[in-house]
Design a protein around this motif. Structure first.
Motif, PDB file in Angstrom:
ATOM      1  N   SER A  69       0.746  -1.079   0.013  1.00  0.00           N
ATOM      2  CA  SER A  69      -0.157  -0.121   0.162  1.00  0.00           C
ATOM      3  C   SER A  69       0.934   1.365   0.109  1.00  0.00           C
ATOM      4  CB  SER A  69      -0.995   0.065   1.258  1.00  0.00           C
ATOM      5  OG  SER A  69      -1.752   0.807   1.133  1.00  0.00           O
ATOM      6  N   PRO A  70       1.774   1.379  -1.234  1.00  0.00           N
ATOM      7  CA  PRO A  70       2.677   2.599  -1.070  1.00  0.00           C
ATOM      8  C   PRO A  70       2.040   3.801  -1.359  1.00  0.00           C
ATOM      9  CG  PRO A  70       2.874   1.234  -3.081  1.00  0.00           C
ATOM     10  CD  PRO A  70       1.932   0.779  -2.119  1.00  0.00           C
ATOM     11  N   GLU A  71       2.843   5.048  -1.200  1.00  0.00           N
ATOM     12  CA  GLU A  71       2.414   6.495  -1.574  1.00  0.00           C
ATOM     13  C   GLU A  71       2.177   6.598  -3.193  1.00  0.00           C
ATOM     14  OE1 GLU A  71       3.887   9.691   0.655  1.00  0.00           O
ATOM     15  OE2 GLU A  71       5.440   8.151   1.316  1.00  0.00           O
ATOM     16  N   LEU A  72       3.302   5.768  -3.760  1.00  0.00           N
ATOM     17  CA  LEU A  72       3.091   6.027  -5.276  1.00  0.00           C
ATOM     18  C   LEU A  72       3.373   4.661  -5.893  1.00  0.00           C
ATOM     19  CD1 LEU A  72       3.320   8.389  -7.076  1.00  0.00           C
ATOM     20  CD2 LEU A  72       5.861   8.535  -6.718  1.00  0.00           C
ATOM     21  N   CYS A  73       3.035   4.460  -7.131  1.00  0.00           N
ATOM     22  CA  CYS A  73       3.387   3.378  -8.048  1.00  0.00           C
ATOM     23  C   CYS A  73       3.611   3.715  -9.563  1.00  0.00           C
ATOM     24  CB  CYS A  73       2.099   2.062  -8.116  1.00  0.00           C
ATOM     25  SG  CYS A  73       1.957   1.178  -6.542  1.00  0.00           S
ATOM     26  N   SER A  74       4.340   2.970 -10.057  1.00  0.00           N
ATOM     27  CA  SER A  74       4.331   3.203 -11.668  1.00  0.00           C
ATOM     28  C   SER A  74       3.130   2.673 -12.145  1.00  0.00           C
ATOM     29  CB  SER A  74       5.672   2.766 -12.265  1.00  0.00           C
ATOM     30  OG  SER A  74       5.596   1.152 -11.930  1.00  0.00           O
TER      31      SER A  74
ATOM     32  N   GLU B  63      -8.392   1.251 -10.025  1.00  0.00           N
ATOM     33  CA  GLU B  63      -9.520   0.862  -8.861  1.00  0.00           C
ATOM     34  C   GLU B  63      -8.987   0.166  -7.739  1.00  0.00           C
ATOM     35  OE1 GLU B  63     -13.084   0.155  -7.382  1.00  0.00           O
ATOM     36  OE2 GLU B  63     -12.743   1.377  -9.224  1.00  0.00           O
ATOM     37  N   THR B  64      -7.831  -0.687  -8.043  1.00  0.00           N
ATOM     38  CA  THR B  64      -7.381  -1.532  -7.042  1.00  0.00           C
ATOM     39  C   THR B  64      -6.504  -0.803  -6.199  1.00  0.00           C
ATOM     40  OG1 THR B  64      -7.691  -3.465  -8.487  1.00  0.00           O
ATOM     41  CG2 THR B  64      -5.881  -3.535  -6.609  1.00  0.00           C
ATOM     42  N   LEU B  65      -5.611   0.139  -6.833  1.00  0.00           N
ATOM     43  CA  LEU B  65      -4.551   0.763  -5.915  1.00  0.00           C
ATOM     44  C   LEU B  65      -4.859   2.162  -5.736  1.00  0.00           C
ATOM     45  CD1 LEU B  65      -1.093  -0.719  -7.642  1.00  0.00           C
ATOM     46  CD2 LEU B  65      -2.114  -1.026  -5.417  1.00  0.00           C
ATOM     47  N   GLY B  66      -5.428   2.716  -6.750  1.00  0.00           N
ATOM     48  CA  GLY B  66      -5.872   4.013  -6.526  1.00  0.00           C
ATOM     49  C   GLY B  66      -7.041   4.350  -5.372  1.00  0.00           C
ATOM     50  N   LYS B  67      -8.083   3.744  -5.878  1.00  0.00           N
ATOM     51  CA  LYS B  67      -9.229   3.618  -4.979  1.00  0.00           C
ATOM     52  C   LYS B  67      -9.176   2.886  -3.697  1.00  0.00           C
ATOM     53  CE  LYS B  67     -13.055   4.943  -8.121  1.00  0.00           C
ATOM     54  NZ  LYS B  67     -14.215   4.804  -8.627  1.00  0.00           N
ATOM     55  N   GLY B  68      -8.522   1.695  -4.010  1.00  0.00           N
ATOM     56  CA  GLY B  68      -8.303   0.803  -2.811  1.00  0.00           C
ATOM     57  C   GLY B  68      -7.384   1.056  -1.751  1.00  0.00           C
ATOM     58  N   HIS B  69      -6.249   1.966  -2.058  1.00  0.00           N
ATOM     59  CA  HIS B  69      -5.154   2.010  -1.027  1.00  0.00           C
ATOM     60  C   HIS B  69      -4.830   3.521  -1.136  1.00  0.00           C
ATOM     61  CE1 HIS B  69      -4.110  -2.223  -0.260  1.00  0.00           C
ATOM     62  NE2 HIS B  69      -4.821  -2.099  -1.639  1.00  0.00           N
ATOM     63  N   GLY B  70      -5.465   4.370  -1.865  1.00  0.00           N
ATOM     64  CA  GLY B  70      -5.144   5.718  -1.847  1.00  0.00           C
ATOM     65  C   GLY B  70      -3.652   6.049  -2.351  1.00  0.00           C
ATOM     66  N   THR B  71      -3.316   5.092  -3.216  1.00  0.00           N
ATOM     67  CA  THR B  71      -1.866   5.300  -4.029  1.00  0.00           C
ATOM     68  C   THR B  71      -2.084   6.273  -5.212  1.00  0.00           C
ATOM     69  OG1 THR B  71      -1.336   2.861  -3.203  1.00  0.00           O
ATOM     70  CG2 THR B  71      -0.183   3.773  -5.039  1.00  0.00           C
ATOM     71  N   ARG B  72      -1.089   7.114  -5.420  1.00  0.00           N
ATOM     72  CA  ARG B  72      -0.996   7.901  -6.537  1.00  0.00           C
ATOM     73  C   ARG B  72       0.013   7.093  -7.512  1.00  0.00           C
ATOM     74  NH1 ARG B  72      -3.900  12.519  -6.525  1.00  0.00           N
ATOM     75  NH2 ARG B  72      -2.802  13.368  -8.295  1.00  0.00           N
ATOM     76  N   PHE B  73       0.173   7.797  -8.602  1.00  0.00           N
ATOM     77  CA  PHE B  73       0.816   7.016  -9.901  1.00  0.00           C
ATOM     78  C   PHE B  73       1.849   7.927 -10.496  1.00  0.00           C
ATOM     79  CE2 PHE B  73      -3.193   5.162  -9.261  1.00  0.00           C
ATOM     80  CZ  PHE B  73      -2.839   3.708  -8.923  1.00  0.00           C
ATOM     81  N   GLU B  74       2.857   7.403 -10.790  1.00  0.00           N
ATOM     82  CA  GLU B  74       3.943   7.892 -11.792  1.00  0.00           C
ATOM     83  C   GLU B  74       3.495   7.125 -13.087  1.00  0.00           C
ATOM     84  OE1 GLU B  74       8.516   7.007 -13.074  1.00  0.00           O
ATOM     85  OE2 GLU B  74       7.517   5.717 -11.711  1.00  0.00           O
ATOM     86  N   PHE B  75       2.692   7.923 -14.173  1.00  0.00           N
ATOM     87  CA  PHE B  75       2.154   7.434 -15.136  1.00  0.00           C
ATOM     88  C   PHE B  75       3.449   7.437 -16.394  1.00  0.00           C
ATOM     89  CE2 PHE B  75      -1.278   9.581 -13.120  1.00  0.00           C
ATOM     90  CZ  PHE B  75      -2.273   8.428 -13.069  1.00  0.00           C
TER      91      PHE B  75
ATOM     92  N   VAL C 133       1.433   3.837   4.704  1.00  0.00           N
ATOM     93  CA  VAL C 133       1.662   2.854   4.021  1.00  0.00           C
ATOM     94  C   VAL C 133       1.694   1.460   4.773  1.00  0.00           C
ATOM     95  CG1 VAL C 133       3.206   4.239   2.557  1.00  0.00           C
ATOM     96  CG2 VAL C 133       4.233   2.805   4.444  1.00  0.00           C
ATOM     97  N   GLY C 134       1.724   0.371   4.105  1.00  0.00           N
ATOM     98  CA  GLY C 134       1.538  -1.078   4.728  1.00  0.00           C
ATOM     99  C   GLY C 134       2.904  -1.943   4.914  1.00  0.00           C
TER     100      GLY C 134
END
Length: 308
Positions: A102-107, A156-168, A306-307
């Motif tokens: 459940s990180p702050e950011l994901c690619s 849906e899974t990471l954005g809504k589910g975990h509040g994670t934002r993204f490096e697009f 984060v988790g």
């Protein structure tokens, strides 16, 4: 101009141990290298995992959890976990570590594409691990899958589910339009962190005109709703991230993207590359963002949520 965020991609899934003795592959090496990069000025650490016995890319969350807590305990840097994984990994495998952590950011890769690693076969007469030549050759017939449905699932899974934002991650101009499509549908929210990528076989080439064109299109599509960053493969890394910074962008370096710290000189650590670009930025009178400033710029949820 806001402060420049330095991201460091620590190990990735492109290079193999034959290519550099300095590539971090064990959990201890990845943690050490990431912490050193943060101490050198990287505000964001982009992380993959590798099998500690073979150094082959792995999606195993248990391996990630051998280095994520140590990195968090030792540095305030933002942890950015891959959802691209490596070739041959199914989507749920690619997401498994991020779902666990459940990180702050994901690619988040913004389109399916050819992703050719096989030309590197010609550079080496032998390999340390038996998986390496087969892995490189397999990319000749591999499509890096990121369909609209896949992207929706990740959001849906990471954005809504975990509040994670993204490096697009945008390897081509069409990927910017795909991101604009999701913005129009309100499935992504500003500020968008857009990573323009150059020099991957199958994506946009490392041409200065492509860099400027990507910036013009992103400006047109997103206006003030995005924060731009630049990365480039191999020998193009430092020139392209420098051009990006001059044009108002953030920068990404690291051994995932390039193994070098100058012509013919292998980088001995991720921190070495971070130090090089830090000195370039300072020489250009650009200020480097701290991890907390990066969180504020990108509107991240914070390390306390984060988790790991």
């Amino acid at each position: 101009m806001s402060k420049v965020i330095i991201s460091c991609a620590v190990t990735g899934s492109v290079h193999s141990p034959t290519m550099s003795p300095y590539l971090p592959v064990t959990p201890d090496q990845i943690a050490t290298s990431a912490i050193e990069a943060a101490e050198a000025g990287a505000a964001i650490l982009h992380l993959h995992a590798r099998d500690p016995e073979t150094a082959q890319p792995t999606p195993d969350p248990n391996v990630f959890m051998q280095f994520l807590p140590r990195i968090k305990q030792s540095t305030d840097a933002v942890v950015n976990i891959t959802t691209g994984g490596g070739q041959g990994m199914a989507l749920d495998e690619r997401l498994s570590a991020a779902v666990r952590a459940s990180p702050e950011l994901c690619s988040l890769n913004m389109g399916s594409m050819n992703f050719g690693l096989y030309p590197m076969l010609d550079k080496y007469k032998s390999f340390q691990q038996p998986w390496e030549p087969a892995y490189l050759e397999a990319s000749r017939d591999w499509i890096f899958r990121n369909t609209f449905k896949d992207i929706e699932y990740i959001l849906e899974t990471l954005g809504k589910g975990h509040g994670t934002r993204f490096e697009f991650e945008c390897y081509d101009i069409g990927h910017l339009y795909t991101l604009a499509h999701f913005l129009d549908r309100k499935l992504v929210t500003p500020p968008l962190f857009v990573q323009s990528i150059f020099g991957i076989l199958g994506g946009q080439g490392a041409d200065a005109e492509n860099l400027m064109h990507a910036k013009r299109i992103a400006d047109r599509l997103f206006g003030d709703q995005y924060r731009w960053s630049v990365m480039a493969a191999g020998r193009h890394q430092m020139p392209f991230v420098t051009m990006g910074a001059i044009n108002g962008g953030n920068v990404r370096v690291g051994l995932e993207d390039s193994l070098y710290a100058g012509k013919g000189k292998l980088a001995q650590s991720n921190a070495e590359q971070v130090k090089i670009i830090s000195e370039v930025l300072k020489a250009l009178s650009l200020e480097i963002a701290t991890p907390q400033e990066a969180r504020d710029i990108l509107d991240l949820k914070g390390a306390d949520r984060v988790g790991f």
